[in-house]
Enzyme design. Structure first.
Site, PDB file in Angstrom:
ATOM      1  CB  SER A   1     111.158  31.791  -8.462  1.00 25.10           C
ATOM      2  OG  SER A   1     111.944  32.816  -9.039  1.00 25.10           O
TER       3      SER A   1
ATOM      4  CG  HIS B   1     107.964  29.831  -6.243  1.00 21.89           C
ATOM      5  ND1 HIS B   1     107.759  28.932  -7.264  1.00 21.89           N
ATOM      6  CD2 HIS B   1     108.129  31.046  -6.822  1.00 21.89           C
ATOM      7  CE1 HIS B   1     107.819  29.567  -8.417  1.00 21.89           C
ATOM      8  NE2 HIS B   1     108.036  30.848  -8.185  1.00 21.89           N
TER       9      HIS B   1
ATOM     10  CE  LYS C   1     104.852  30.709  -9.099  1.00 18.39           C
ATOM     11  NZ  LYS C   1     103.887  31.763  -9.540  1.00 18.39           N
TER      12      LYS C   1
END
Length: 392
Positions: free
Chosen positions: A179, A207, A238
């Site tokens: 990240s 991610h 996300k």
């Protein structure tokens, strides 16, 4: 309060104090944010596919909100499990080509809950040193042995696996994309070591989910390794643009988590409206091939341009592009000057990253146009020269 003010003063002097600042979305401009009534290009968002303001997601959430109300009212094991949960988990399992899926309130709860459910005293968990804090905390709370291997150092991981080869249960846990650095785990080598030493493998795709894979399934699918992963974890906060997290795997795994994952058992369920929104977001993620292609192309342009300008930029092809500046105060000043120039880009400092590696963590989304990024690069370079981060 027992020296807290003195410790806070020390944090401030070291450039390590954290503060909370208010931002607002800008209707119709998902690549921007408002801060103190100033419009800023948002280069600190994890909304990678630009879905957080998608009208189909919002419409679905509104419809279910009116039908089911504001909250679930109980944990999932009591009366909080509503229809949208069942439909979403069936879709998630099909998407990941797994037997079953389980939705959690957020990624922190998923990671900490799963690790505690799978490992305990006498077991050992192998974890990359740059794994997310939720993984670290889950290992600590599990009371298993914590074997941390140097970042992406497969020989060190092999050494640790050999050292603990006789432990009854061995779990390897890694981020797929890290990240704060934006680089990828060496998943092929990790999978091979998992087989060799009879370990379980858990991969956090927070991610990378939505960004990689033909249908956004994540990096494991893109590399053809999904069948090697025992516990596949990802988030909806996300690329999905909503909130929450999921775990997919075997039916046995999911049955076990329903009985042993404390954050699931003892937390109120996500509001049904949120879950309904995730369901629509999943459809958009699966159909988002062009969004992914553009995002990765834009990320390549942004990363290479900053690297060619002379910045210390971590390798990778993800939309996370950190510029390492080293000094905490320099990183803070860099962020402040970028904001003056119309860019929101956060300074990341220890303990989130190792000492001496303070950075500006740029994070791109599909909503950013190429011209916006080119203009931003010019501003970033100008600030870099002004602060002496770049040589003149």
């Amino acid at each position: 309060m027992n020296g807290l003010e003195n410790e806070l003063e020390s944090l401030q002097n070291e450039g390590l104090e954290r503060t909370i600042r208010t931002c607002s979305n800008v209707p119709g401009k998902p690549g921007y944010t408002l801060r103190k009534d100033r419009l800023l290009l948002n280069l600190s968002s994890n909304d990678y596919l630009g879905l957080a303001q998608h009208p189909k997601i919002i419409e679905s959430m509104r419809d279910v909100l009116l039908l089911e109300g504001a909250g679930a009212g109980a944990s999932r094991l009591i009366t909080g499990n509503r229809g949208p949960y069942d439909r979403l988990e069936e879709s998630l399992a099909a998407w990941q080509n797994c037997e079953a899926a389980l939705v959690f309130a957020n990624g922190y709860m998923a990671n900490s809950g799963v690790i505690r459910a799978l490992a305990g005293r006498g077991d050992v968990v192998f974890s990359d040193r740059l794994n997310h804090a939720s993984i670290v905390d889950g290992i600590v709370m599990s009371r298993a042995e914590h074997a941390r291997y140097r970042h992406n150092d497969m020989e060190h991981l092999r050494h640790l696996l050999n050292k603990y080869r006789d432990r009854p249960r061995k779990l390897i846990v890694t981020d797929a994309v890290f990240s704060m650095d934006g680089d990828q785990a060496h998943l092929r080598e990790i999978a091979a070591l998992k087989r060799e030493y009879g370990a379980m493998l858990m991969v956090d795709e927070a991610h990378s989910g939505g960004v990689y894979g033909v249908h956004g399934e994540g990096l494991c699918h893109e590399l053809g390794l999904h069948d090697e992963v025992d516990v596949h974890m990802g988030t909806f906060s996300k690329s999905f643009g909503v909130y929450g997290a999921y775990v997919t795997g075997s039916r046995t795994l999911i049955r076990w988590l329903v009985n042993k994952a404390r954050p699931l058992i003892y937390s109120t369920a996500l509001p049904p409206a949120i879950v309904a929104g995730i369901g629509i977001a999943l459809e958009l993620v699966q159909a988002g091939h062009e969004r992914r292609q553009y995002l990765l192309s834009a990320s390549k342009l942004f990363r290479s341009s900053l690297g060619n300008a002379g910045f210390q930029v971590a390798e990778g092809n993800s939309p996370i592009v950190p510029v390492i500046v080293g000094d905490n105060h320099t990183a803070l000043r860099f962020s402040e000057m970028l904001e003056t120039d119309g860019i929101a880009a956060s300074a990341i400092r220890p303990p989130t990253v190792p000492d001496g590696t303070a950075r500006i963590r740029f994070s791109l989304t599909e909503a950013h146009t190429e011209q916006e990024l080119i203009d931003a690069i010019a501003k970033i370079c100008r600030v870099g020269h002004q602060l002496g981060v770049l040589e003149t």
